[in-house]
Design a protein around this motif. Structure first.
Motif, mmCIF file in Angstrom:
data_model
loop_
_atom_site.group_PDB
_atom_site.id
_atom_site.type_symbol
_atom_site.label_atom_id
_atom_site.label_comp_id
_atom_site.label_asym_id
_atom_site.label_seq_id
_atom_site.Cartn_x
_atom_site.Cartn_y
_atom_site.Cartn_z
ATOM 1 N N ILE A 117 -21.351 -37.812 41.248
ATOM 2 C CA ILE A 117 -21.256 -36.739 42.010
ATOM 3 C C ILE A 117 -23.013 -35.965 42.301
ATOM 4 O O ILE A 117 -24.175 -36.109 42.921
ATOM 5 C CB ILE A 117 -20.299 -35.375 42.306
ATOM 6 C CG1 ILE A 117 -18.869 -36.032 42.577
ATOM 7 C CG2 ILE A 117 -20.884 -34.248 43.030
ATOM 8 C CD1 ILE A 117 -17.504 -34.640 42.113
ATOM 9 N N MET A 146 -15.723 -25.274 47.400
ATOM 10 C CA MET A 146 -16.423 -25.974 46.805
ATOM 11 C C MET A 146 -17.872 -25.347 47.402
ATOM 12 O O MET A 146 -17.937 -25.086 48.080
ATOM 13 C CB MET A 146 -16.541 -27.428 46.803
ATOM 14 C CG MET A 146 -15.310 -28.933 46.774
ATOM 15 S SD MET A 146 -15.683 -30.222 47.557
ATOM 16 C CE MET A 146 -14.191 -31.121 47.015
ATOM 17 N N TRP A 148 -15.197 -36.257 48.798
ATOM 18 C CA TRP A 148 -16.160 -36.496 48.553
ATOM 19 C C TRP A 148 -16.467 -36.115 49.133
ATOM 20 O O TRP A 148 -17.675 -36.252 49.208
ATOM 21 C CB TRP A 148 -15.986 -37.626 46.916
ATOM 22 C CG TRP A 148 -15.868 -37.053 46.092
ATOM 23 C CD1 TRP A 148 -14.173 -36.779 46.062
ATOM 24 C CD2 TRP A 148 -15.643 -38.186 44.789
ATOM 25 N NE1 TRP A 148 -13.756 -37.249 44.758
ATOM 26 C CE2 TRP A 148 -14.949 -37.235 43.734
ATOM 27 C CE3 TRP A 148 -16.957 -38.328 44.623
ATOM 28 C CZ2 TRP A 148 -15.042 -37.704 42.491
ATOM 29 C CZ3 TRP A 148 -16.862 -39.023 42.797
ATOM 30 C CH2 TRP A 148 -15.977 -38.792 42.186
ATOM 31 N N ARG A 175 -18.348 -32.841 48.692
ATOM 32 C CA ARG A 175 -19.256 -33.065 47.232
ATOM 33 C C ARG A 175 -20.979 -33.685 47.574
ATOM 34 O O ARG A 175 -21.649 -33.351 46.953
ATOM 35 C CB ARG A 175 -18.231 -33.995 46.624
ATOM 36 C CG ARG A 175 -16.766 -33.018 45.993
ATOM 37 C CD ARG A 175 -16.616 -33.680 44.492
ATOM 38 N NE ARG A 175 -15.448 -33.219 44.582
ATOM 39 C CZ ARG A 175 -15.314 -32.267 43.957
ATOM 40 N NH1 ARG A 175 -16.041 -31.148 43.763
ATOM 41 N NH2 ARG A 175 -13.767 -31.544 43.472
#
Length: 202
Positions: A70, A146, A4, A8
């Protein structure tokens, strides 16, 4: 932390960095669930019928709903005040049969091949964010990635690809150790630690 961190959270913050106006953010990703073993495959509902998925993965039975944090985290790090956030899980279904070695069988067309989490966040300032995060079986030729898109001035996009999400999760945790040791006591957000830095020279 883990994956993350760089992909992210920080990718979203950095994508918005050049903006002098900001209207909305969009985040999406696809992750090959087979890299994470049988537990993750079961968590994503792979092999269920759509009816079974909707019973097990919605309402009080919902899983993976933490993904709404997120866009919340990125908007908060950019200085916005969260007004409302919602999240739902949707089945990912293909019109082709896909192999699933971890389950020892194929996933037929029409069976659930993974989960798509859809999160929507609004702020008191009017800026919104949406996330579409898919953890599922992959079709031939697909690459884990991503993506962040910023609707603002200027419009910006960041897409990152990776060959091994499991390794990237572990190395992101490892590379954060110096920042965690140096952090003040108490709860500290990733966005307060600064961008993740490599440790190859140490």
């Amino acid at each position: 932390s883990g994956i993350w961190d760089a992909w992210r959270i920080w990718s979203g913050i950095l994508a918005a960095g050049p903006c002098t106006e900001l209207r909305s953010l969009f985040h999406s990703s696809i992750t090959d669930v087979q890299r994470f073993g049988i537990g993750a495959i079961q968590l994503c509902g792979i092999g269920l019928s759509i009816e079974e998925f909707q019973h097990r993965m919605s309402g009080a039975n919902a899983v993976m709903t933490t993904y709404k944090t997120i866009p919340e985290h990125v908007l908060a790090a950019l200085g916005y005040t969260i007004r409302n956030a919602s999240v739902r899980a949707e089945p990912v279904v293909f019109d082709e049969t896909l192999p699933c070695p971890a389950l020892g069988r194929e996933i037929a067309a029409g069976e659930v091949a993974g989960t798509r989490v859809v999160a929507e966040v609004s702020t008191h300032e009017g800026v919104t964010a949406k996330a579409h995060i898919e953890t599922r079986l992959f079709r031939e030729g697909e690459i884990e990635h991503m993506f962040w898109s910023v609707d603002g001035l200027p419009r910006t996009r960041i897409r990152t690809e990776r060959d091994d999400s499991g390794l990237a999760s572990a190395t992101s945790l490892f590379n954060r150790i110096p920042d965690v040791i140096a952090a003040p006591s108490g709860i500290v957000l990733l966005s307060q630690l600064g961008p993740l830095k490599q440790t190859a020279l140490r």
